[in-house]
Design a protein around this motif. Sequence first.
Motif, mmCIF file in Angstrom:
data_model
loop_
_atom_site.group_PDB
_atom_site.id
_atom_site.type_symbol
_atom_site.label_atom_id
_atom_site.label_comp_id
_atom_site.label_asym_id
_atom_site.label_seq_id
_atom_site.Cartn_x
_atom_site.Cartn_y
_atom_site.Cartn_z
ATOM 1 N N TYR A 152 0.824 -1.206 0.000
ATOM 2 C CA TYR A 152 0.000 0.000 0.000
ATOM 3 C C TYR A 152 0.870 1.274 0.000
ATOM 4 O O TYR A 152 0.730 2.130 0.863
ATOM 5 C CB TYR A 152 -0.934 0.047 1.209
ATOM 6 N N PRO A 153 1.772 1.452 -0.964
ATOM 7 C CA PRO A 153 2.707 2.586 -0.937
ATOM 8 C C PRO A 153 2.049 3.958 -1.044
ATOM 9 O O PRO A 153 2.596 4.934 -0.544
ATOM 10 C CB PRO A 153 3.607 2.315 -2.152
ATOM 11 N N ASP A 154 0.889 4.041 -1.710
ATOM 12 C CA ASP A 154 0.240 5.339 -1.910
ATOM 13 C C ASP A 154 -0.919 5.565 -0.950
ATOM 14 O O ASP A 154 -1.771 6.415 -1.178
ATOM 15 C CB ASP A 154 -0.269 5.458 -3.357
ATOM 16 N N LYS A 155 -0.938 4.800 0.134
ATOM 17 C CA LYS A 155 -2.057 4.905 1.066
ATOM 18 C C LYS A 155 -1.566 5.199 2.486
ATOM 19 O O LYS A 155 -0.415 4.953 2.828
ATOM 20 C CB LYS A 155 -2.888 3.622 1.035
ATOM 21 N N ARG A 156 -2.474 5.726 3.310
ATOM 22 C CA ARG A 156 -2.218 5.941 4.728
ATOM 23 C C ARG A 156 -3.189 5.063 5.516
ATOM 24 O O ARG A 156 -4.364 4.949 5.154
ATOM 25 C CB ARG A 156 -2.412 7.422 5.099
ATOM 26 N N ALA A 157 -2.698 4.447 6.580
ATOM 27 C CA ALA A 157 -3.465 3.408 7.263
ATOM 28 C C ALA A 157 -3.941 3.816 8.653
ATOM 29 O O ALA A 157 -3.292 4.588 9.346
ATOM 30 C CB ALA A 157 -2.623 2.132 7.376
ATOM 31 N N ILE A 158 -5.092 3.246 9.021
ATOM 32 C CA ILE A 158 -5.601 3.316 10.392
ATOM 33 C C ILE A 158 -5.802 1.882 10.876
ATOM 34 O O ILE A 158 -6.467 1.080 10.208
ATOM 35 C CB ILE A 158 -6.926 4.095 10.474
ATOM 36 N N TYR A 159 -5.208 1.564 12.022
ATOM 37 C CA TYR A 159 -5.296 0.230 12.616
ATOM 38 C C TYR A 159 -6.197 0.263 13.849
ATOM 39 O O TYR A 159 -6.425 1.318 14.443
ATOM 40 C CB TYR A 159 -3.913 -0.263 13.029
ATOM 41 N N ARG A 160 -6.647 -0.933 14.227
ATOM 42 C CA ARG A 160 -7.417 -1.079 15.464
ATOM 43 C C ARG A 160 -6.637 -1.934 16.457
ATOM 44 O O ARG A 160 -6.147 -3.017 16.104
ATOM 45 C CB ARG A 160 -8.778 -1.720 15.186
ATOM 46 N N TYR A 161 -6.543 -1.454 17.682
ATOM 47 C CA TYR A 161 -5.895 -2.196 18.763
ATOM 48 C C TYR A 161 -6.946 -2.540 19.811
ATOM 49 O O TYR A 161 -7.574 -1.651 20.402
ATOM 50 C CB TYR A 161 -4.782 -1.356 19.399
ATOM 51 N N SER A 162 -7.161 -3.841 20.029
ATOM 52 C CA SER A 162 -8.143 -4.295 21.016
ATOM 53 C C SER A 162 -7.566 -4.176 22.422
ATOM 54 O O SER A 162 -6.545 -4.796 22.733
ATOM 55 C CB SER A 162 -8.538 -5.750 20.737
ATOM 56 N N ILE A 163 -8.206 -3.398 23.257
ATOM 57 C CA ILE A 163 -7.731 -3.233 24.642
ATOM 58 C C ILE A 163 -7.980 -4.512 25.439
ATOM 59 O O ILE A 163 -7.131 -4.959 26.211
ATOM 60 C CB ILE A 163 -8.419 -2.027 25.304
ATOM 61 N N ALA A 164 -9.153 -5.126 25.226
ATOM 62 C CA ALA A 164 -9.496 -6.339 25.976
ATOM 63 C C ALA A 164 -8.535 -7.478 25.661
ATOM 64 O O ALA A 164 -8.128 -8.239 26.551
ATOM 65 C CB ALA A 164 -10.927 -6.758 25.653
ATOM 66 N N ASP A 165 -8.140 -7.614 24.378
ATOM 67 C CA ASP A 165 -7.252 -8.708 23.967
ATOM 68 C C ASP A 165 -5.783 -8.312 23.969
ATOM 69 O O ASP A 165 -4.920 -9.169 23.700
ATOM 70 C CB ASP A 165 -7.638 -9.181 22.562
ATOM 71 N N SER A 166 -5.487 -7.020 24.221
ATOM 72 C CA SER A 166 -4.107 -6.505 24.152
ATOM 73 C C SER A 166 -3.454 -6.916 22.835
ATOM 74 O O SER A 166 -2.329 -7.427 22.791
ATOM 75 C CB SER A 166 -3.274 -7.026 25.340
ATOM 76 N N LYS A 167 -4.179 -6.648 21.749
ATOM 77 C CA LYS A 167 -3.727 -7.150 20.457
ATOM 78 C C LYS A 167 -4.104 -6.198 19.329
ATOM 79 O O LYS A 167 -5.202 -5.647 19.310
ATOM 80 C CB LYS A 167 -4.348 -8.527 20.201
ATOM 81 N N LEU A 168 -3.178 -6.039 18.388
ATOM 82 C CA LEU A 168 -3.424 -5.234 17.197
ATOM 83 C C LEU A 168 -4.037 -6.103 16.102
ATOM 84 O O LEU A 168 -3.552 -7.199 15.834
ATOM 85 C CB LEU A 168 -2.108 -4.634 16.688
ATOM 86 N N ILE A 169 -5.124 -5.602 15.484
ATOM 87 C CA ILE A 169 -5.651 -6.271 14.294
ATOM 88 C C ILE A 169 -4.601 -6.102 13.200
ATOM 89 O O ILE A 169 -4.199 -4.991 12.879
ATOM 90 C CB ILE A 169 -6.990 -5.644 13.852
ATOM 91 N N GLN A 170 -4.149 -7.206 12.612
ATOM 92 C CA GLN A 170 -2.938 -7.198 11.798
ATOM 93 C C GLN A 170 -3.033 -6.390 10.511
ATOM 94 O O GLN A 170 -2.046 -5.840 10.046
ATOM 95 C CB GLN A 170 -2.529 -8.639 11.456
ATOM 96 N N LYS A 171 -4.221 -6.289 9.937
ATOM 97 C CA LYS A 171 -4.380 -5.503 8.719
ATOM 98 C C LYS A 171 -5.103 -4.191 9.027
ATOM 99 O O LYS A 171 -5.921 -4.126 9.943
ATOM 100 C CB LYS A 171 -5.149 -6.298 7.662
ATOM 101 N N PRO A 172 -4.804 -3.140 8.264
ATOM 102 C CA PRO A 172 -5.479 -1.855 8.494
ATOM 103 C C PRO A 172 -6.997 -1.994 8.353
ATOM 104 O O PRO A 172 -7.470 -2.717 7.471
ATOM 105 C CB PRO A 172 -4.922 -0.949 7.390
ATOM 106 N N ILE A 173 -7.731 -1.316 9.207
ATOM 107 C CA ILE A 173 -9.189 -1.324 9.071
ATOM 108 C C ILE A 173 -9.641 -0.255 8.085
ATOM 109 O O ILE A 173 -10.733 -0.346 7.519
ATOM 110 C CB ILE A 173 -9.884 -1.121 10.433
ATOM 111 N N ILE A 174 -8.797 0.762 7.863
ATOM 112 C CA ILE A 174 -9.093 1.830 6.912
ATOM 113 C C ILE A 174 -7.814 2.188 6.166
ATOM 114 O O ILE A 174 -6.745 2.295 6.775
ATOM 115 C CB ILE A 174 -9.646 3.087 7.622
ATOM 116 N N LEU A 175 -7.937 2.370 4.865
ATOM 117 C CA LEU A 175 -6.830 2.853 4.042
ATOM 118 C C LEU A 175 -7.259 4.147 3.353
ATOM 119 O O LEU A 175 -8.301 4.190 2.693
ATOM 120 C CB LEU A 175 -6.426 1.815 2.996
ATOM 121 N N ILE A 176 -6.477 5.192 3.529
ATOM 122 C CA ILE A 176 -6.749 6.482 2.896
ATOM 123 C C ILE A 176 -5.912 6.580 1.635
ATOM 124 O O ILE A 176 -4.684 6.505 1.686
ATOM 125 C CB ILE A 176 -6.413 7.640 3.853
ATOM 126 N N ASP A 177 -6.583 6.724 0.512
ATOM 127 C CA ASP A 177 -5.921 6.733 -0.786
ATOM 128 C C ASP A 177 -5.543 8.158 -1.170
ATOM 129 O O ASP A 177 -6.409 9.011 -1.371
ATOM 130 C CB ASP A 177 -6.859 6.132 -1.836
#
Length: 315
Positions: free
Chosen positions: A175-200
């Motif tokens: 995704y070289p031309d995009k900016r990413a937003i990730y989600r981090y679960s507080i309950a699981d202390s874990k980052l969702i591995q792929k971006p939930i939103i990509l800004i083109d």
Amino acid sequence: MLCLKKVNLLILLALNVAFSACSKSKKNKQTCFLSEHYSHFPYAINQPAYTYILDNTLHEISGLSYVKENKLLCVNDEQGYVFEYDTQQKKISRRIKFAKKGDFEGVEWVGNDCVVLRSDGRLYFLGDIDNIVSESKKVKTGLGPKNNTEGLAYDISTHSLLIACKGLAYPDSTYPDKRAIYRYSIADSKLIQKPIILIDQGELEIILNLDANTKFSNKLLKGLAPSKGNLIFQPSGLAIHPISKNIYVIGSVGKLLLVLSPQGELLAVNKLKSKIFMQPEGICFAPDGTLFVSTEGKLSQAKIYQFKYKPILND
């Protein structure tokens, strides 16, 4: 005839108030672009209702969060402190030491706890800042320096943190031309591995080149190639609107404020005036929709701007 003129004048005044936030500038240039699925941007973003002038302690303010009435939390680049700012007294009311020096870019109030984001993707969980008795807990998210994490927001609906990347959208060059937003679960202390939103960035570039009287369509823009990176947008802060639940993303590099739906659909693109927003990096909302945006000092003093929420009723 006189009565008809008065009625027409009142209608024009009402329309002017309703759409002032997305009006043209004196040079006849459009400053706000709306999707066909989004009828109204509810802030006069280049016309702050109130301005708070900050002292040198917050000259490099880089993160902002709403705590309660008259209280905002701030972090400053390179300092391991959380600052509580009193908007009624117009001054720092207290400061909390949580770490050594580092590049701290975001702060968020989560229930009764405070969380700070560092640019290398690490999170600092401070706990209840009214009752701190030990050092903060430092957590690695899996994001790193190349991602350059700058934006932090709390999603109460999923008890998770949203993290915006100013740099690479992925650990590698995907995704070289995009900016990413990730989600981090507080309950699981874990980052969702792929971006939930990509800004083109290509999509933004196309939107900003549209005719000033034309709303943009996500369907029409889909599949259009970017024009080789003439625009650079790098997120520096994000926040979730407490009423609409839309995601607001601000970028110091690119001088834009974007509005995304909870599903990531681009709804609005706002151009920010450089003379007002010298380096905007912090953004947050009060429960009633009041918007706060902070900007670093650069050649003058740092500031926090306050904007009144102006929704269209029954929209």
